[in-house]
Design a protein around this motif. Structure first.
Motif, PDB file in Angstrom:
ATOM      1  N   GLY A   1      63.087  45.789  29.666  1.00  0.00           N
ATOM      2  CA  GLY A   1      63.583  46.943  29.572  1.00  0.00           C
ATOM      3  C   GLY A   1      65.084  47.281  30.491  1.00  0.00           C
ATOM      4  O   GLY A   1      65.027  48.294  31.172  1.00  0.00           O
ATOM      5  N   GLY A   2      65.896  46.272  30.524  1.00  0.00           N
ATOM      6  CA  GLY A   2      66.942  46.373  31.275  1.00  0.00           C
ATOM      7  C   GLY A   2      67.773  47.605  31.229  1.00  0.00           C
ATOM      8  O   GLY A   2      68.144  48.136  32.091  1.00  0.00           O
ATOM      9  N   GLU A   3      68.148  48.317  30.015  1.00  0.00           N
ATOM     10  CA  GLU A   3      68.733  49.353  29.860  1.00  0.00           C
ATOM     11  C   GLU A   3      67.950  50.663  30.273  1.00  0.00           C
ATOM     12  O   GLU A   3      68.375  51.503  30.806  1.00  0.00           O
ATOM     13  N   GLU A   4      66.584  50.535  29.990  1.00  0.00           N
ATOM     14  CA  GLU A   4      65.726  51.442  30.599  1.00  0.00           C
ATOM     15  C   GLU A   4      65.811  51.685  32.111  1.00  0.00           C
ATOM     16  O   GLU A   4      65.910  52.893  32.610  1.00  0.00           O
TER      17      GLU A   4
ATOM     18  N   LEU B   1      61.328  50.236  38.636  1.00  0.00           N
ATOM     19  CA  LEU B   1      61.093  48.710  37.857  1.00  0.00           C
ATOM     20  C   LEU B   1      59.554  48.599  37.137  1.00  0.00           C
ATOM     21  O   LEU B   1      59.516  48.068  36.337  1.00  0.00           O
ATOM     22  N   LEU B   2      58.768  49.313  38.008  1.00  0.00           N
ATOM     23  CA  LEU B   2      57.382  49.143  37.486  1.00  0.00           C
ATOM     24  C   LEU B   2      57.301  50.066  36.064  1.00  0.00           C
ATOM     25  O   LEU B   2      56.723  49.467  35.092  1.00  0.00           O
ATOM     26  N   ARG B   3      57.989  50.983  35.713  1.00  0.00           N
ATOM     27  CA  ARG B   3      58.215  51.641  34.554  1.00  0.00           C
ATOM     28  C   ARG B   3      58.855  50.775  33.457  1.00  0.00           C
ATOM     29  O   ARG B   3      58.624  51.136  32.240  1.00  0.00           O
ATOM     30  N   THR B   4      59.771  50.141  33.901  1.00  0.00           N
ATOM     31  CA  THR B   4      60.460  49.366  32.878  1.00  0.00           C
ATOM     32  C   THR B   4      60.354  48.007  32.407  1.00  0.00           C
ATOM     33  O   THR B   4      60.505  47.236  31.521  1.00  0.00           O
ATOM     34  N   LEU B   5      59.503  47.368  33.515  1.00  0.00           N
ATOM     35  CA  LEU B   5      59.113  45.866  33.130  1.00  0.00           C
ATOM     36  C   LEU B   5      57.967  45.846  32.178  1.00  0.00           C
ATOM     37  O   LEU B   5      56.957  46.751  32.176  1.00  0.00           O
ATOM     38  N   PRO B   6      58.011  44.996  31.370  1.00  0.00           N
ATOM     39  CA  PRO B   6      57.048  44.784  30.080  1.00  0.00           C
ATOM     40  C   PRO B   6      55.748  44.002  30.831  1.00  0.00           C
ATOM     41  O   PRO B   6      55.258  43.154  30.659  1.00  0.00           O
ATOM     42  N   LEU B   7      54.950  45.097  31.270  1.00  0.00           N
ATOM     43  CA  LEU B   7      53.442  44.857  32.057  1.00  0.00           C
ATOM     44  C   LEU B   7      52.766  44.818  31.062  1.00  0.00           C
ATOM     45  O   LEU B   7      52.609  45.560  29.802  1.00  0.00           O
ATOM     46  N   THR B   8      51.593  43.810  31.497  1.00  0.00           N
ATOM     47  CA  THR B   8      50.543  43.470  30.493  1.00  0.00           C
ATOM     48  C   THR B   8      49.577  44.859  30.157  1.00  0.00           C
ATOM     49  O   THR B   8      49.379  45.403  29.217  1.00  0.00           O
ATOM     50  N   ALA B   9      49.249  45.569  31.313  1.00  0.00           N
ATOM     51  CA  ALA B   9      48.483  46.628  31.287  1.00  0.00           C
ATOM     52  C   ALA B   9      48.877  47.672  32.284  1.00  0.00           C
ATOM     53  O   ALA B   9      48.302  48.011  33.157  1.00  0.00           O
TER      54      ALA B   9
ATOM     55  N   HIS C   1      71.712  45.358  36.234  1.00  0.00           N
ATOM     56  CA  HIS C   1      71.111  44.509  35.420  1.00  0.00           C
ATOM     57  C   HIS C   1      70.640  43.268  36.171  1.00  0.00           C
ATOM     58  O   HIS C   1      69.704  42.534  35.706  1.00  0.00           O
ATOM     59  N   GLY C   2      71.603  42.670  36.753  1.00  0.00           N
ATOM     60  CA  GLY C   2      71.349  41.345  37.785  1.00  0.00           C
ATOM     61  C   GLY C   2      70.209  41.537  38.519  1.00  0.00           C
ATOM     62  O   GLY C   2      69.310  40.740  38.492  1.00  0.00           O
ATOM     63  N   HIS C   3      69.722  42.562  39.248  1.00  0.00           N
ATOM     64  CA  HIS C   3      68.698  42.957  39.990  1.00  0.00           C
ATOM     65  C   HIS C   3      67.553  42.940  39.198  1.00  0.00           C
ATOM     66  O   HIS C   3      66.461  42.235  39.484  1.00  0.00           O
ATOM     67  N   TYR C   4      67.593  43.829  37.837  1.00  0.00           N
ATOM     68  CA  TYR C   4      66.671  43.557  37.011  1.00  0.00           C
ATOM     69  C   TYR C   4      65.981  42.369  36.570  1.00  0.00           C
ATOM     70  O   TYR C   4      64.818  42.049  36.809  1.00  0.00           O
ATOM     71  N   SER C   5      67.067  41.434  36.027  1.00  0.00           N
ATOM     72  CA  SER C   5      66.620  40.006  35.805  1.00  0.00           C
ATOM     73  C   SER C   5      66.098  39.143  36.714  1.00  0.00           C
ATOM     74  O   SER C   5      65.169  38.521  36.429  1.00  0.00           O
ATOM     75  N   GLU C   6      66.461  39.340  37.982  1.00  0.00           N
ATOM     76  CA  GLU C   6      65.908  38.727  38.981  1.00  0.00           C
ATOM     77  C   GLU C   6      64.379  39.005  39.451  1.00  0.00           C
ATOM     78  O   GLU C   6      63.764  38.180  39.563  1.00  0.00           O
ATOM     79  N   VAL C   7      64.101  40.218  39.187  1.00  0.00           N
ATOM     80  CA  VAL C   7      62.811  40.868  39.440  1.00  0.00           C
ATOM     81  C   VAL C   7      61.869  40.240  38.362  1.00  0.00           C
ATOM     82  O   VAL C   7      60.826  39.760  38.524  1.00  0.00           O
ATOM     83  N   LEU C   8      62.453  40.433  36.990  1.00  0.00           N
ATOM     84  CA  LEU C   8      61.930  40.147  35.859  1.00  0.00           C
ATOM     85  C   LEU C   8      61.336  38.512  35.819  1.00  0.00           C
ATOM     86  O   LEU C   8      60.188  38.228  35.612  1.00  0.00           O
ATOM     87  N   ARG C   9      62.217  37.814  36.396  1.00  0.00           N
ATOM     88  CA  ARG C   9      62.139  36.129  36.569  1.00  0.00           C
ATOM     89  C   ARG C   9      60.994  36.317  37.556  1.00  0.00           C
ATOM     90  O   ARG C   9      60.037  34.953  37.396  1.00  0.00           O
ATOM     91  N   ALA C  10      60.966  36.720  38.745  1.00  0.00           N
ATOM     92  CA  ALA C  10      60.240  36.842  39.752  1.00  0.00           C
ATOM     93  C   ALA C  10      58.776  36.773  39.380  1.00  0.00           C
ATOM     94  O   ALA C  10      57.734  36.283  40.021  1.00  0.00           O
ATOM     95  N   VAL C  11      58.472  37.791  38.615  1.00  0.00           N
ATOM     96  CA  VAL C  11      57.207  38.144  38.227  1.00  0.00           C
ATOM     97  C   VAL C  11      56.517  37.482  36.910  1.00  0.00           C
ATOM     98  O   VAL C  11      55.580  37.572  36.555  1.00  0.00           O
ATOM     99  N   GLN C  12      57.696  36.648  36.250  1.00  0.00           N
ATOM    100  CA  GLN C  12      57.291  36.055  35.062  1.00  0.00           C
ATOM    101  C   GLN C  12      55.879  34.992  35.484  1.00  0.00           C
ATOM    102  O   GLN C  12      54.877  34.622  34.592  1.00  0.00           O
TER     103      GLN C  12
END
Length: 354
Positions: A324-327, A247-255, A301-312
């Motif tokens: 980076g859902g596919e990644e 997750l940390l590798r594929t989330l679009p993190l700022t830094a 994909h659903g798990h990734y989207s859930e985490v993405l929304r939670a950290v937005q």
């Protein structure tokens, strides 16, 4: 009759001494004479015999680790006991004499005398009559004292390492908010004011995995200790941490570059532990794969989207970054199949663990 007994006894004593040295003092995985074979076959036997137990199988398997430690110690003791008994046997009635009456010359009497010497309880009612037998008596007493000391040390070391492993598993479980879900761990890591504050937490996790890996190198019997509660299972801990890395590798993190090194360290430690466990329980490094069902990929994909929304709302995502859902699916597929195969080999329910 005399020479075969002397040779067999000497061989048994040497095997016991070497195995104790390699298992307790040298303490590197696979270096023992008997210990690696005994642990492997004992585990396989219990694993097969426990299959008919159904829901009680997990409880039965929790006794494997403690039983293995006892079996190893008992094997070493018996080898020393019967090894010296075979050497003393021909001496009965000659250089080994009873204090009163005729000296019994049967093998049980030799075992009796060897047991007194090994346990350092004293000479009992039989005493040596020659210098060589006196030296052998002292030698067995010295080995007996060393055996009990080293065995106690081994027990303490194994359970100390086990305590650290369980404490680390509990730490990971707490970092998931006792939910057992990596999403809570990732959200917690990204709730810091900056990613720079996340680095120490990742280093702590990497250090914990490295400690488990090195402890298992020293004491392979630790693999066979298991407890009630899935968060104590090594595959569960690996699943949580490897999913956190993916997750940390594929989330679009700022830094992301601020924690890239720590993420890499955690991933390397987890992958190495997974590789070692696969070699120990499967006999090889399990092959990864991408052959996952559409439903499984959809769940990811659903798990990734859930985490993405939670950290937005945490302010850690880049506005220009692309999710980076596919990644993430590709990253997870690199270790998921191996973990599933490991769960099966370790007699865990993969659906409960993963």
């Amino acid at each position: 009759m005399i020479w075969p007994a002397l040779l067999a006894g000497t061989l048994m004593i040497l095997v016991s001494i070497v195995d104790i040295f390699l298992t307790v003092l040298y303490a590197r995985k696979g270096s023992g004479l008997l210990s690696p074979l005994m642990t492997r076959w004992f585990w396989r036997a219990v694993k097969i015999l426990s299959q008919p137990l159904g829901s009680s199988r997990g409880t039965a398997l929790t006794f494997v680790g403690p039983a293995l430690v006892i079996v190893l110690a008992a094997t070493w003791a018996l080898l020393l006991l019967f090894g010296f008994a075979l050497i003393f046997w021909p001496c009965l009635g000659a250089t080994l004499q009873a204090g009163k009456g005729a000296t019994s010359t049967d093998f049980l009497t030799a075992v009796y005398y060897s047991g007194f010497c090994l346990t350092t309880l004293g000479l009992g009612d039989i005493a040596p009559q020659s210098g060589l037998v006196r030296l052998l008596t002292v030698a067995e007493a010295a080995l007996g004292f060393s055996f009990f000391t080293l065995t106690i040390t081994y027990f303490l070391s194994v359970f100390s390492a086990l305590l650290r492993r369980n404490a680390f598993s509990s730490l990971v479980h707490q970092k998931t908010g006792l939910s057992g879900k990596s999403a809570f761990l990732v959200v917690g890591l990204l709730s810091k004011s900056s990613l720079g504050e996340t680095g120490p937490h990742l280093r702590e996790l990497a250090a914990g995995v490295a400690d488990i890996l090195e402890s298992d190198h020293f004491y392979p019997v630790l693999h066979f200790f298991r407890f009630h509660g899935r968060h104590y299972a090594l595959p569960w801990t690996l699943a949580i941490l490897l999913d956190t890395v993916s997750l940390l590798r594929t989330l679009p993190l700022t830094a992301y570059q601020e924690i890239e090194l720590e993420v890499c360290q955690l991933e390397t430690a987890c992958r190495e532990l997974l590789r070692q466990l696969s070699e120990d329980f499967i006999g090889r490094q399990a092959a990864g794969g991408n052959g996952f069902s559409t439903d499984t990929v959809s769940l990811w994909h659903g798990h990734y989207s859930e985490v993405l929304r939670a950290v937005q709302s945490r302010g850690a995502l880049s506005e220009e970054g692309t999710p980076g859902g596919e990644e993430y699916v590709q990253s997870r597929s690199e270790w998921q199949a191996e973990l599933e195969e490991l769960c099966h080999a370790m007699a865990f329910d993969a659906e409960d663990i993963l």
